[in-house]
Design a protein around this motif. Structure first.
Motif, PDB file in Angstrom:
ATOM      1  N   PHE A   1       4.944   1.672 -17.195  1.00 56.23           N
ATOM      2  CA  PHE A   1       4.726   0.203 -17.798  1.00 56.23           C
ATOM      3  C   PHE A   1       3.048   0.137 -18.151  1.00 56.23           C
ATOM      4  CE2 PHE A   1       7.980  -3.105 -16.900  1.00 56.23           C
ATOM      5  CZ  PHE A   1       9.025  -2.058 -16.619  1.00 56.23           C
ATOM      6  N   ALA A   2       2.793  -0.394 -19.489  1.00 54.21           N
ATOM      7  CA  ALA A   2       1.566  -0.366 -20.022  1.00 54.21           C
ATOM      8  C   ALA A   2       0.859   1.074 -19.824  1.00 54.21           C
ATOM      9  CB  ALA A   2       0.402  -1.196 -19.100  1.00 54.21           C
ATOM     10  N   GLY A   3       1.755   2.215 -19.879  1.00 53.24           N
ATOM     11  CA  GLY A   3       1.308   3.354 -19.985  1.00 53.24           C
ATOM     12  C   GLY A   3       2.258   4.143 -21.047  1.00 53.24           C
ATOM     13  N   ALA A   4       2.894   5.260 -20.859  1.00 51.69           N
ATOM     14  CA  ALA A   4       3.584   5.940 -21.933  1.00 51.69           C
ATOM     15  C   ALA A   4       4.640   4.818 -22.926  1.00 51.69           C
ATOM     16  CB  ALA A   4       4.420   6.951 -21.346  1.00 51.69           C
TER      17      ALA A   4
ATOM     18  N   GLY B   1       7.135  -1.076  -9.158  1.00 52.11           N
ATOM     19  CA  GLY B   1       6.312  -1.132  -7.702  1.00 52.11           C
ATOM     20  C   GLY B   1       6.709  -2.173  -6.856  1.00 52.11           C
ATOM     21  N   ASP B   2       6.123  -2.160  -5.538  1.00 50.98           N
ATOM     22  CA  ASP B   2       6.384  -3.320  -4.565  1.00 50.98           C
ATOM     23  C   ASP B   2       5.150  -4.014  -4.227  1.00 50.98           C
ATOM     24  OD1 ASP B   2       6.736  -4.649  -2.299  1.00 50.98           O
ATOM     25  OD2 ASP B   2       8.082  -3.115  -1.323  1.00 50.98           O
ATOM     26  N   PRO B   3       5.023  -5.118  -4.874  1.00 51.22           N
ATOM     27  CA  PRO B   3       3.675  -5.832  -4.548  1.00 51.22           C
ATOM     28  C   PRO B   3       3.320  -6.220  -3.100  1.00 51.22           C
ATOM     29  CG  PRO B   3       5.735  -7.568  -4.975  1.00 51.22           C
ATOM     30  CD  PRO B   3       6.309  -6.034  -5.124  1.00 51.22           C
ATOM     31  N   ASP B   4       4.395  -5.854  -2.253  1.00 53.59           N
ATOM     32  CA  ASP B   4       3.958  -6.066  -0.703  1.00 53.59           C
ATOM     33  C   ASP B   4       3.228  -4.850  -0.308  1.00 53.59           C
ATOM     34  OD1 ASP B   4       4.727  -8.747  -0.519  1.00 53.59           O
ATOM     35  OD2 ASP B   4       6.896  -8.025   0.040  1.00 53.59           O
ATOM     36  N   VAL B   5       3.327  -3.690  -1.093  1.00 51.93           N
ATOM     37  CA  VAL B   5       2.569  -2.458  -0.773  1.00 51.93           C
ATOM     38  C   VAL B   5       1.193  -2.622  -1.292  1.00 51.93           C
ATOM     39  CG1 VAL B   5       2.416   0.302  -0.656  1.00 51.93           C
ATOM     40  CG2 VAL B   5       4.657  -1.262  -0.398  1.00 51.93           C
TER      41      VAL B   5
ATOM     42  N   ALA C   1       0.598  -2.551  -5.570  1.00 52.43           N
ATOM     43  CA  ALA C   1       0.206  -4.053  -5.921  1.00 52.43           C
ATOM     44  C   ALA C   1      -0.952  -3.775  -6.838  1.00 52.43           C
ATOM     45  CB  ALA C   1      -0.126  -4.965  -4.725  1.00 52.43           C
ATOM     46  N   ALA C   2      -2.071  -2.964  -6.312  1.00 54.79           N
ATOM     47  CA  ALA C   2      -3.206  -2.567  -6.985  1.00 54.79           C
ATOM     48  C   ALA C   2      -2.852  -1.930  -8.471  1.00 54.79           C
ATOM     49  CB  ALA C   2      -4.210  -1.689  -6.354  1.00 54.79           C
ATOM     50  N   ASP C   3      -1.903  -1.143  -8.378  1.00 53.19           N
ATOM     51  CA  ASP C   3      -1.466  -0.458  -9.447  1.00 53.19           C
ATOM     52  C   ASP C   3      -0.621  -1.362 -10.629  1.00 53.19           C
ATOM     53  OD1 ASP C   3      -0.983   2.154 -11.144  1.00 53.19           O
ATOM     54  OD2 ASP C   3       1.134   1.570 -10.906  1.00 53.19           O
ATOM     55  N   MET C   4       0.121  -2.302  -9.861  1.00 50.79           N
ATOM     56  CA  MET C   4       0.678  -3.265 -10.827  1.00 50.79           C
ATOM     57  C   MET C   4      -0.253  -4.183 -11.489  1.00 50.79           C
ATOM     58  SD  MET C   4       3.791  -4.118  -8.092  1.00 50.79           S
ATOM     59  CE  MET C   4       4.747  -5.200  -8.908  1.00 50.79           C
ATOM     60  N   ALA C   5      -1.434  -4.465 -10.567  1.00 53.02           N
ATOM     61  CA  ALA C   5      -2.373  -5.569 -11.062  1.00 53.02           C
ATOM     62  C   ALA C   5      -3.146  -4.692 -12.254  1.00 53.02           C
ATOM     63  CB  ALA C   5      -3.340  -5.974 -10.376  1.00 53.02           C
ATOM     64  N   ALA C   6      -3.421  -3.317 -12.195  1.00 49.37           N
ATOM     65  CA  ALA C   6      -4.065  -2.710 -13.282  1.00 49.37           C
ATOM     66  C   ALA C   6      -3.151  -2.587 -14.646  1.00 49.37           C
ATOM     67  CB  ALA C   6      -4.163  -1.243 -13.139  1.00 49.37           C
ATOM     68  N   ARG C   7      -1.783  -2.788 -14.570  1.00 47.74           N
ATOM     69  CA  ARG C   7      -0.917  -2.855 -15.685  1.00 47.74           C
ATOM     70  C   ARG C   7      -0.501  -4.154 -16.075  1.00 47.74           C
ATOM     71  NH1 ARG C   7       1.222   2.477 -15.694  1.00 47.74           N
ATOM     72  NH2 ARG C   7       0.842   3.594 -13.811  1.00 47.74           N
TER      73      ARG C   7
END
Length: 470
Positions: free
Chosen positions: A276-279, A361-365, A369-375
């Motif tokens: 997501f937000a990548g390739a 990803g899992d927002p509770d991990v 969550a940090a990776d999800m925020a970056a995307r």
């Protein structure tokens, strides 16, 4: 049933206790076992399987032994089951399996590539199919017969002549048109939808569709990248009301089956894991560059429009690549992957294990969550300068209103041009006809202002020929 780890479990209940018949990987079966139809005698279940193949084939699961056997397959195409599983959630659609109305026996199987391919599994149906396919140059959709297999009612999907329904008598070979869903539509005034294949920067083939405005020289046109939702869905050949509206207003329309889209093999779908937000976004940019490189699109007049995941992709486009697009329309899109995942009701979350959990990803991990925020576009809102139209249903429980409110507020704080259309009586996708009209009217006027297309107040060009790709 769905296990906690996403495994698909086929079970029988004896005295209230489930007895496992077979198990399948949730990674391979995002929507469970589809189409998941019982055989005529009830001893088995037909489903789409990837066992031993990247392509979805039709298999039979023995409900006593749990043994899987192949029923039919295509060497290059997927069973058209996943796309139809999604469509069943929004409107009635035909099964990929064509069955006898009276006996329930399997007559044919649908596969889908650029166009539909049907395998006839019954000699009588094979003869009927050859005849009815001569009634239209579209793709066969609804089909039903009397108990004897003599009289058939069939309809076809078509890019410019949608949903005409015919009666065919196999005993005489006679046929007649019964009705058209909207006889006001003139096929000669509508734009053909052309399959094209675009090569991504890493070599992946991206099956796509290009629709060009009629009676217009197909060079340096304003272009709208129309992004499908899901993302576990796919664009397919046929009549698209939004596509035709945009083409009528003078835009080239490009629809891309980026990685993550279903129906092009398991590997194409799973290539979206972690992208997501990548390739996945790179695929869309590569498609724009393809259109510009062929001289079809004016690089200064590129727009992007999408709903749901397509809305998220739109926000990614203007926040991660702010110099590419001159206008963007986000329809019920996600701005924050973390808040979106946390807004899902607890009783629904297990159903998303094989989708959002595995792919995003899992927002509770914390690390995930940090990776999800970056995307997430909301965390790059300071980079957005593209004019944006945001459209939202106030009662949307899938992508809640806060996803749109937040991004709109962030842009207004910076005086970035943003229009906000909210309908209080809508959810995830507008169903009220007047609201749909308001949405499309706002879209066409917004795009005309920034990309230079027509509005409904201006006359459409008259078709003198079908456009060919340069």
């Amino acid at each position: 049933m769905l296990a906690a780890d996403g495994t698909i479990v086929v079970a029988r209940w004896n005295d209230g206790a489930p007895e496992t018949i077979a198990e399948f990987s949730g990674r391979d079966h995002l929507y469970g076992l589809v189409p998941g139809e019982l055989t005529a005698d009830g001893s088995g279940m037909w489903f789409g399987s990837y066992t031993g193949s990247d392509r979805m084939r039709l298999a039979r699961l023995d409900l006593t032994t749990g043994v899987e056997t192949e029923v039919d397959s295509h060497p290059e195409l997927d069973l058209d089951a996943l796309r139809r599983a999604v469509l069943q959630g929004v409107r009635q659609t035909e099964s990929p399996l064509i069955r006898h109305r009276h006996t329930g026996e399997l007559l044919g199987v649908r596969y889908l590539g650029e166009r539909q391919v049907i395998h006839a599994l019954d000699p009588h149906f094979a003869d009927v199919l050859a005849k009815v396919e001569q009634l239209s140059d579209g793709d066969l959709e609804a089909i039903s017969t009397d108990d004897t297999g003599t009289r058939w009612v069939v309809s076809f999907t078509h890019d410019r002549d949608p949903d005409r329904t015919w009666l065919y008598d196999h005993s005489t070979g006679a046929s007649r048109l019964l009705f058209a869903d909207d006889p006001r539509l003139d096929p000669a005034a509508l734009a053909p939808m052309t399959p094209v294949t675009i090569t991504a920067r890493d070599g992946r083939a991206l099956p796509s569709y290009l629709t060009l405005p009629v009676a217009t020289e197909p060079t340096t046109l304003p272009l709208v990248l129309l992004v499908h939702g899901g993302p576990w869905y796919r664009d397919a050949w046929g009549f698209g009301p939004q596509t035709q509206l945009l083409a009528n207003r003078g835009y080239a329309v490009l629809q891309v089956n980026f990685r993550g889209s279903v129906g092009y093999g398991n590997a194409h779908t799973q290539a979206a894991v972690g992208e997501f937000a990548g390739a996945m976004h790179d695929d869309l940019i590569d498609a724009v560059n393809w259109a510009v490189g062929r001289g079809l699109a004016d690089p200064e007049r590129i727009g992007i429009v999408g709903g749901s995941y397509g809305g998220y992709a739109t926000l990614v486009a203007v926040s991660f690549t702010p110099d590419v697009f001159a206008a963007a329309v986000d329809y019920v899109g996600i701005s924050d992957l973390v808040s979106f995942a946390k807004s899902v009701p607890p009783f629904v979350r297990r159903n998303l294990t094989n989708f959002w959990g595995r792919y995003v990803g899992d927002p509770d991990v914390p690390e995930q969550a940090a990776d999800m925020a970056a995307r997430s576009p909301i965390h790059r809102a300071d980079r957005i300068r593209t004019p944006l139209l945001v459209v939202q249903g106030a009662n949307d429980v899938r992508v809640v209103r806060a996803e749109s409110d937040t991004i709109v507020a962030a842009l207004r704080d910076r005086d970035v041009e943003v229009e906000y259309l909210v309908k209080d009586d809508e959810g995830h996708g507008f169903v009220n006809p007047q609201n749909q009209i308001d949405f499309h009217r706002a879209t066409e006027r917004f795009l005309a202002r920034h990309l230079g297309g027509r509005t409904d107040a201006e006359p459409a060009p008259h078709r003198s020929h079908r456009n060919d790709l340069p």
